[in-house]
Design a protein around this motif. Structure first.
Motif, PDB file in Angstrom:
ATOM      1  N   ARG A  37       0.837  -1.205   0.000  1.00  0.00           N
ATOM      2  CA  ARG A  37       0.000   0.000   0.000  1.00  0.00           C
ATOM      3  C   ARG A  37       0.871   1.254   0.000  1.00  0.00           C
ATOM      4  NH1 ARG A  37      -2.893  -0.297   5.216  1.00  0.00           N
ATOM      5  NH2 ARG A  37      -3.944   1.583   4.541  1.00  0.00           N
ATOM      6  N   ASN A  38       1.921   1.240   0.833  1.00  0.00           N
ATOM      7  CA  ASN A  38       2.805   2.406   0.921  1.00  0.00           C
ATOM      8  C   ASN A  38       3.652   2.566  -0.339  1.00  0.00           C
ATOM      9  OD1 ASN A  38       1.807   3.010   3.432  1.00  0.00           O
ATOM     10  ND2 ASN A  38       3.444   2.003   4.547  1.00  0.00           N
ATOM     11  N   ILE A  39       4.089   1.442  -0.902  1.00  0.00           N
ATOM     12  CA  ILE A  39       4.845   1.502  -2.159  1.00  0.00           C
ATOM     13  C   ILE A  39       3.955   2.046  -3.279  1.00  0.00           C
ATOM     14  CG2 ILE A  39       5.986   0.120  -3.941  1.00  0.00           C
ATOM     15  CD1 ILE A  39       7.705   0.603  -1.460  1.00  0.00           C
ATOM     16  N   LYS A  41       9.349  20.275 -12.488  1.00  0.00           N
ATOM     17  CA  LYS A  41       9.221  21.181 -13.635  1.00  0.00           C
ATOM     18  C   LYS A  41       9.204  22.637 -13.171  1.00  0.00           C
ATOM     19  CE  LYS A  41       6.425  21.927 -17.790  1.00  0.00           C
ATOM     20  NZ  LYS A  41       5.204  21.505 -18.548  1.00  0.00           N
ATOM     21  N   ASN A  42       8.641  22.848 -11.978  1.00  0.00           N
ATOM     22  CA  ASN A  42       8.588  24.193 -11.407  1.00  0.00           C
ATOM     23  C   ASN A  42       9.889  24.583 -10.710  1.00  0.00           C
ATOM     24  OD1 ASN A  42       5.646  25.585 -11.307  1.00  0.00           O
ATOM     25  ND2 ASN A  42       5.464  23.345 -11.430  1.00  0.00           N
ATOM     26  N   ASN A  43      10.548  23.579 -10.116  1.00  0.00           N
ATOM     27  CA  ASN A  43      11.815  23.841  -9.422  1.00  0.00           C
ATOM     28  C   ASN A  43      12.637  22.558  -9.429  1.00  0.00           C
ATOM     29  OD1 ASN A  43      13.935  24.304  -7.633  1.00  0.00           O
ATOM     30  ND2 ASN A  43      12.683  25.544  -6.239  1.00  0.00           N
ATOM     31  N   LYS A  44      13.662  22.515 -10.274  1.00  0.00           N
ATOM     32  CA  LYS A  44      14.442  21.291 -10.470  1.00  0.00           C
ATOM     33  C   LYS A  44      15.331  20.939  -9.283  1.00  0.00           C
ATOM     34  CE  LYS A  44      18.255  23.633 -12.858  1.00  0.00           C
ATOM     35  NZ  LYS A  44      19.036  23.697 -14.106  1.00  0.00           N
ATOM     36  N   ASN A  45      15.456  21.844  -8.298  1.00  0.00           N
ATOM     37  CA  ASN A  45      16.342  21.612  -7.149  1.00  0.00           C
ATOM     38  C   ASN A  45      15.627  21.044  -5.928  1.00  0.00           C
ATOM     39  OD1 ASN A  45      18.690  22.651  -8.488  1.00  0.00           O
ATOM     40  ND2 ASN A  45      17.878  24.727  -8.152  1.00  0.00           N
ATOM     41  N   ILE A  46      14.316  20.887  -5.973  1.00  0.00           N
ATOM     42  CA  ILE A  46      13.567  20.373  -4.818  1.00  0.00           C
ATOM     43  C   ILE A  46      13.942  18.907  -4.574  1.00  0.00           C
ATOM     44  CG2 ILE A  46      11.247  19.749  -4.012  1.00  0.00           C
ATOM     45  CD1 ILE A  46      10.225  22.311  -5.245  1.00  0.00           C
ATOM     46  N   THR A  47      14.088  18.546  -3.287  1.00  0.00           N
ATOM     47  CA  THR A  47      14.502  17.188  -2.906  1.00  0.00           C
ATOM     48  C   THR A  47      13.379  16.450  -2.198  1.00  0.00           C
ATOM     49  OG1 THR A  47      15.458  18.073  -0.858  1.00  0.00           O
ATOM     50  CG2 THR A  47      16.953  17.764  -2.733  1.00  0.00           C
ATOM     51  N   PHE A  48      13.405  15.128  -2.322  1.00  0.00           N
ATOM     52  CA  PHE A  48      12.383  14.260  -1.718  1.00  0.00           C
ATOM     53  C   PHE A  48      13.078  13.166  -0.908  1.00  0.00           C
ATOM     54  CE2 PHE A  48       9.061  10.753  -2.581  1.00  0.00           C
ATOM     55  CZ  PHE A  48       8.377  11.064  -1.408  1.00  0.00           C
ATOM     56  N   CYS A  49      12.743  13.071   0.373  1.00  0.00           N
ATOM     57  CA  CYS A  49      13.344  12.104   1.296  1.00  0.00           C
ATOM     58  C   CYS A  49      12.339  11.010   1.644  1.00  0.00           C
ATOM     59  CB  CYS A  49      13.799  12.826   2.572  1.00  0.00           C
ATOM     60  SG  CYS A  49      14.315  11.743   3.913  1.00  0.00           S
ATOM     61  N   ILE A  50      12.759   9.739   1.525  1.00  0.00           N
ATOM     62  CA  ILE A  50      11.904   8.591   1.850  1.00  0.00           C
ATOM     63  C   ILE A  50      12.533   7.834   3.015  1.00  0.00           C
ATOM     64  CG2 ILE A  50      10.908   6.425   1.015  1.00  0.00           C
ATOM     65  CD1 ILE A  50      11.099   7.594  -1.835  1.00  0.00           C
ATOM     66  N   ALA A  51      11.770   7.651   4.090  1.00  0.00           N
ATOM     67  CA  ALA A  51      12.283   6.966   5.278  1.00  0.00           C
ATOM     68  C   ALA A  51      11.359   5.817   5.660  1.00  0.00           C
ATOM     69  CB  ALA A  51      12.413   7.944   6.450  1.00  0.00           C
ATOM     70  N   GLY A  52      11.937   4.781   6.258  1.00  0.00           N
ATOM     71  CA  GLY A  52      11.145   3.646   6.736  1.00  0.00           C
ATOM     72  C   GLY A  52      11.896   2.343   6.543  1.00  0.00           C
ATOM     73  N   ARG A  53      11.463   1.329   7.254  1.00  0.00           N
ATOM     74  CA  ARG A  53      12.124   0.022   7.181  1.00  0.00           C
ATOM     75  C   ARG A  53      11.363  -0.899   6.224  1.00  0.00           C
ATOM     76  NH1 ARG A  53       9.338  -3.681  10.379  1.00  0.00           N
ATOM     77  NH2 ARG A  53       7.720  -2.733  11.688  1.00  0.00           N
ATOM     78  N   ASN A  93      14.390  -5.021  -2.346  1.00  0.00           N
ATOM     79  CA  ASN A  93      15.407  -4.612  -3.330  1.00  0.00           C
ATOM     80  C   ASN A  93      14.796  -4.085  -4.616  1.00  0.00           C
ATOM     81  OD1 ASN A  93      17.551  -5.248  -1.649  1.00  0.00           O
ATOM     82  ND2 ASN A  93      17.734  -7.345  -2.423  1.00  0.00           N
ATOM     83  N   GLU A  94      13.760  -4.786  -5.105  1.00  0.00           N
ATOM     84  CA  GLU A  94      13.159  -4.362  -6.374  1.00  0.00           C
ATOM     85  C   GLU A  94      12.482  -2.999  -6.252  1.00  0.00           C
ATOM     86  OE1 GLU A  94      10.236  -7.517  -4.642  1.00  0.00           O
ATOM     87  OE2 GLU A  94      12.397  -7.083  -4.636  1.00  0.00           O
ATOM     88  N   ASP A  95      11.895  -2.744  -5.063  1.00  0.00           N
ATOM     89  CA  ASP A  95      11.259  -1.443  -4.848  1.00  0.00           C
ATOM     90  C   ASP A  95      12.303  -0.345  -4.684  1.00  0.00           C
ATOM     91  OD1 ASP A  95       8.623  -2.413  -4.975  1.00  0.00           O
ATOM     92  OD2 ASP A  95       8.693  -3.060  -2.887  1.00  0.00           O
ATOM     93  N   GLU A  96      13.395  -0.667  -4.012  1.00  0.00           N
ATOM     94  CA  GLU A  96      14.474   0.314  -3.849  1.00  0.00           C
ATOM     95  C   GLU A  96      15.058   0.707  -5.210  1.00  0.00           C
ATOM     96  OE1 GLU A  96      18.628   1.011  -1.332  1.00  0.00           O
ATOM     97  OE2 GLU A  96      17.620  -0.941  -1.290  1.00  0.00           O
ATOM     98  N   ASN A  97      15.271  -0.274  -6.072  1.00  0.00           N
ATOM     99  CA  ASN A  97      15.801   0.012  -7.411  1.00  0.00           C
ATOM    100  C   ASN A  97      14.843   0.897  -8.208  1.00  0.00           C
ATOM    101  OD1 ASN A  97      18.096  -1.524  -6.945  1.00  0.00           O
ATOM    102  ND2 ASN A  97      17.166  -3.409  -7.736  1.00  0.00           N
TER     103      ASN A  97
END
Length: 390
Positions: A236-238, A254-266, A270-274
């Motif tokens: 569900r979270n994936i 597209k509005n700001n190419k420098n914005i960063t996105f952080c994903i946290a959790g256990r 492997n396939e989802d990480e890739n």
């Protein structure tokens, strides 16, 4: 002349039965149970806990500090699953209930002789078992805590589960609950406490917010712009992350190419990480030891879930840290938070992206949300005490 002694009332006694072992820093169910027991103790009640678990390592000492007595039972081992599956299939019984150890059932019978003022029991399938065992003898004392409408939850999990064994489990539980839960909910003599306010209204029960909403202030280090946290072993979270990254993230970049996105959790496979690593400006930081550090390091939080199953604990958590939140309307269903007052909620892809950009640009919006959240904190506290008070 005699001395007048002030009459001291005995502490009211509560038996709390749960399929979780309560721990403050674990997953949603365990965290909720811990917080509710803690609140009952703060209200002056003596709580005896009876818990079921499948885990070996438990922080029992922490729970013993708040409970009068703690009884923990391990589910029957997996070798007994085959017999339980056969029994559940042919007799339309719950597989989970078939795995309850006899020692657990025996302990409940012994404890009920103590004449409790209230018996709290979590989940409809546990309540069904309790009333099958003891009839309506304790109906006036019984408080059934409903995390979900279980029938709907197990139906959803059955339809979306990929592993055949898990799929069979969800199907068996759904089949067991299909009629039994409706019969339970129609019983006018029983009192239900719903974690979802919409369900409370629908079934004429009481709304019990799933967490004491306690506002916390954290220093903002702003290492990342947008953050997401959740159990990444959940499909569900994936799916929620895929929805965000494929549809909303391109609009933001597209509005700001420098914005960063952080994903946290256990629990990230492997396939989802890739898959997640394919997207630009995405940082995967894994399991978090100190949750406050995650909220300090992210300017805004997103909850882009695609269905309304369960209580969105991360919504409570993010808002308690006074973080700006953008979520789907699915995440908001049944919650005590309101769109445009405490957060932004939309299912529209363009609006979701616009809200993220707006909150990153205009901090004064969050200052308005903060004032509303601080006011809500007191209202939730009053509601919880009202519902739990004997």
């Amino acid at each position: 002349m005699g001395v007048t002694h002030k009459k001291v009332e005995r502490a009211k006694k509560i038996l709390y039965i749960t399929p979780y072992f309560p721990e403050p820093n674990k997953k949603a169910g365990s965290k909720f149970t811990y917080n509710q027991i803690k609140k009952l103790v703060e209200l002056g009640y003596d709580v005896d806990l009876v818990s079921i678990t499948r885990f070996d390592k438990l922080d029992i000492e922490n729970v013993q500090l708040i409970c009068k007595n703690v009884f923990v039972f391990k589910r029957d081992n997996y070798l007994s699953y085959f017999n339980a599956f056969v029994k559940a299939f042919f007799q339309k019984q719950s597989l989970f209930l078939d795995l309850l150890p006899s020692s657990f059932k025996r302990q409940i019978r012994i404890l009920l002789n103590k004449n409790y003022d209230r018996v709290f029991i979590e989940h409809s399938y546990m309540a069904i078992w309790f009333r099958n065992e003891f009839g309506n003898k304790y109906d006036d004392k019984l408080r059934i805590v409903m995390h979900n409408i279980e029938k709907d939850y197990f139906e959803y999990m059955y339809k979306n589960e990929k592993l055949n064994l898990s799929k069979l489990f969800y199907w068996l539980e759904y089949r067991f609950l299909f009629h039994n839960e409706d019969i339970l909910l129609r019983n006018k003599n029983l009192k239900f406490l719903f974690l979802n306010k919409d369900n409370a209204k629908k079934y004429n029960g009481l709304f019990l917010p799933s967490f004491p909403f306690e506002v916390k202030n954290v220093k903002e280090y702003a290492k990342y712009d947008i953050g997401y946290i959740g159990f990444l072993g959940s499909q569900r979270n994936i799916n929620a992350l895929k929805f965000f990254l494929e549809n909303i993230w391109p609009i933001i970049l597209k509005n700001n190419k420098n914005i960063t996105f952080c994903i946290a959790g256990r629990g990230l496979r492997n396939e989802d990480e890739n898959y997640l690593k394919k997207f630009k400006n995405v940082y995967i930081i894994g399991e978090i030891n100190k949750i406050e550090n995650f909220y300090s390091n992210n300017k805004i939080i997103i909850v882009p879930i695609l269905e309304s199953i369960g209580v969105q604990t991360k919504l409570y958590e993010a808002l308690s840290y006074l973080k700006p939140v953008v979520c789907t309307k699915f995440a908001l269903n049944g919650m005590p938070f309101e769109n445009n007052i405490h957060l932004f909620a939309t299912n529209d892809i363009q609006k979701f992206a616009n809200y993220c950009l707006l909150l990153l640009e205009k901090k004064e919006i969050m200052e308005i949300f903060k004032k509303n959240l601080i006011s809500l904190e007191q209202n939730i506290k009053i509601q919880i005490e009202k519902v739990l008070k004997i």
